[in-house]
Design an enzyme around this catalytic site. Structure first.
Site, mmCIF file in Angstrom:
data_model
loop_
_atom_site.group_PDB
_atom_site.id
_atom_site.type_symbol
_atom_site.label_atom_id
_atom_site.label_comp_id
_atom_site.label_asym_id
_atom_site.label_seq_id
_atom_site.Cartn_x
_atom_site.Cartn_y
_atom_site.Cartn_z
ATOM 1 N N HIS A 22 -3.384 7.333 4.287
ATOM 2 C CA HIS A 22 -2.889 6.030 4.734
ATOM 3 C C HIS A 22 -3.507 4.888 3.922
ATOM 4 O O HIS A 22 -3.937 3.874 4.484
ATOM 5 C CB HIS A 22 -3.180 5.837 6.221
ATOM 6 C CG HIS A 22 -2.215 4.945 6.928
ATOM 7 N ND1 HIS A 22 -2.050 3.612 6.604
ATOM 8 C CD2 HIS A 22 -1.339 5.187 7.936
ATOM 9 C CE1 HIS A 22 -1.135 3.079 7.387
ATOM 10 N NE2 HIS A 22 -0.682 4.011 8.208
ATOM 11 N N HIS A 33 -0.391 8.605 15.015
ATOM 12 C CA HIS A 33 -1.464 9.004 14.096
ATOM 13 C C HIS A 33 -2.581 9.806 14.759
ATOM 14 O O HIS A 33 -3.762 9.617 14.473
ATOM 15 C CB HIS A 33 -2.049 7.778 13.410
ATOM 16 C CG HIS A 33 -1.137 7.106 12.433
ATOM 17 N ND1 HIS A 33 -0.112 7.751 11.787
ATOM 18 C CD2 HIS A 33 -1.109 5.810 11.985
ATOM 19 C CE1 HIS A 33 0.523 6.908 10.988
ATOM 20 N NE2 HIS A 33 -0.058 5.724 11.097
ATOM 21 N N GLU A 60 3.410 6.539 2.404
ATOM 22 C CA GLU A 60 2.839 7.736 3.000
ATOM 23 C C GLU A 60 3.803 8.922 2.910
ATOM 24 O O GLU A 60 4.756 9.016 3.685
ATOM 25 C CB GLU A 60 2.489 7.462 4.457
ATOM 26 C CG GLU A 60 1.683 6.190 4.692
ATOM 27 C CD GLU A 60 1.898 5.639 6.079
ATOM 28 O OE1 GLU A 60 1.617 6.370 7.051
ATOM 29 O OE2 GLU A 60 2.357 4.489 6.199
#
Length: 361
Positions: A186, A115, A326
């Site tokens: 997210h 991420h 996601e």
């Protein structure tokens, strides 16, 4: 009121300290004529609250999060509602080769990069602009070699709440050097209410438009195979009760990428349908539409069991308390030649869209 039917208000949500001093964090509230309310904060260009009705018309907040900045700054914050990037999901060993140059990113998830690194897009305060038509645009300028990524990249995320109870998230990015990009949101959903807990999440039914998924190794890195879901616990093509399959999955739940079928949905010809989620008791339904090639499903398997993750209204969020769904590119796409292209070139515009559509039955 804005010039559209969406009402927009803003307030100070908090502040963070950076090397440049103290930065204020703003919360925006979008409300449509039906009373549906979406709240956004400039920290991480994040979705902090989504209030939608049940079949009785009662509004409840259906995304997990925190009441204040202190919560979002905690190291145990699992990316609640945030915009994740420059590359969402994992890059194997934080390493890739681009045009003959080796790049090493921080390893912040075991041996791998996750991420965007230690200070990804989720951990910066974005600039915000409230449009007269009720949209909110967040922008972030990421310098060359930030978190190890090549290229100065400019990113824009625009949130739109419609009169039809849709939350539209539109991503655009530009770069001056080739660089990998994979942006997504997210948010963790629980259609029974953010504080309803794991039992109610297991009562959700899910349907996913995916004939294949990407198997992973012990570090959650794809093996490179595109495997059929036929005859496996990854076959979610028909309505599936989460509680009936989740414990059958190694690791105690989903944390897997699915290959989204490229087909148009008859109810919405703008973008392909990715997934549909139902919660029978409340009557709430959420549909996800996107032009992203994949979708990571994460059933919050890694939430702490010791009660240490405390969110909005003092709620303890524990294992299987929320569902992150996601829409994005495949994990480790930069190192997998046959996965969808993940490199943005100078002169190109990265453009992806996600729509969450809420209704009741």
């Amino acid at each position: 009121m804005s010039s559209s039917s969406i009402q927009v208000t803003q307030e100070v949500f908090g502040e963070i300290r950076t090397s440049d001093g103290i930065q204020p964090v703003t919360k925006f509230t979008l409300t449509n004529p039906l009373g549906v309310k979406v709240q956004l904060i400039t920290y991480g260009a994040s979705v902090s609250n989504v209030f939608v009705p049940n079949r009785k018309g009662e509004l409840h907040d259906v995304v997990l999060g925190f009441d204040d900045m202190a919560g979002y700054l905690k190291p145990e914050n699992p990316y609640f509602g945030s915009t994740v990037g420059r590359v969402a999901n994992r890059i194997a060993k934080g390493h890739f080769n681009l045009n003959g140059i080796e790049y090493q990113l921080v390893r912040n998830n075991g041996d791998n990069h996750l991420h965007g690194g230690n200070v990804g897009f989720d951990k910066v305060v974005w600039q915000a602009y409230a449009h007269r038509d009720g949209k909110i645009t967040f922008t972030h300028s990421s310098p060359h070699m930030e978190e190890g990524y090549p290229g100065h990249m400019f990113t824009q995320v625009t949130y739109t709440l419609t009169d039809f109870n849709e939350l539209i998230i539109d991503y655009k990015a530009l770069t001056d050097r080739p660089t990998p990009v994979n942006l997504t949101n997210h948010s963790y959903f629980n259609l029974a209410g953010h504080n309803a807990g794991s039992q109610q999440l297991l009562n959700h039914r899910i349907q996913l438009c995916a004939n294949q998924y990407t198997p992973v190794d012990s570090g959650q890195i794809p093996t490179g195979q595109l495997a059929s879901v036929d005859g496996t616990v990854f076959d979610l093509r028909s309505e599936t009760l989460l509680g009936e399959v989740i414990e059958k999955i190694p690791g105690g739940g989903y944390d897997h990428n699915f290959v989204i079928n490229d087909s148009k949905n008859k109810f919405d010809n703008r973008l392909p349908l990715v997934a549909k989620i139902w919660h029978s008791e409340s009557g709430r339904i959420m549909e996800l539409f996107s032009n992203q090639p994949g979708c990571q499903i994460y059933t919050s398997n890694g939430f702490p069991a010791d009660g240490s993750l405390v969110g909005k209204d003092g709620t303890v969020y524990s294992t299987h308390g929320g569902l992150a769904i996601e829409a994005q590119n495949f994990p480790d796409a930069i190192n997998q030649p046959h996965f969808p292209e993940s490199v943005l070139q100078p002169g190109e515009v990265y453009h992806r869209t996600i729509i969450y559509k809420f209704s009741t039955q």
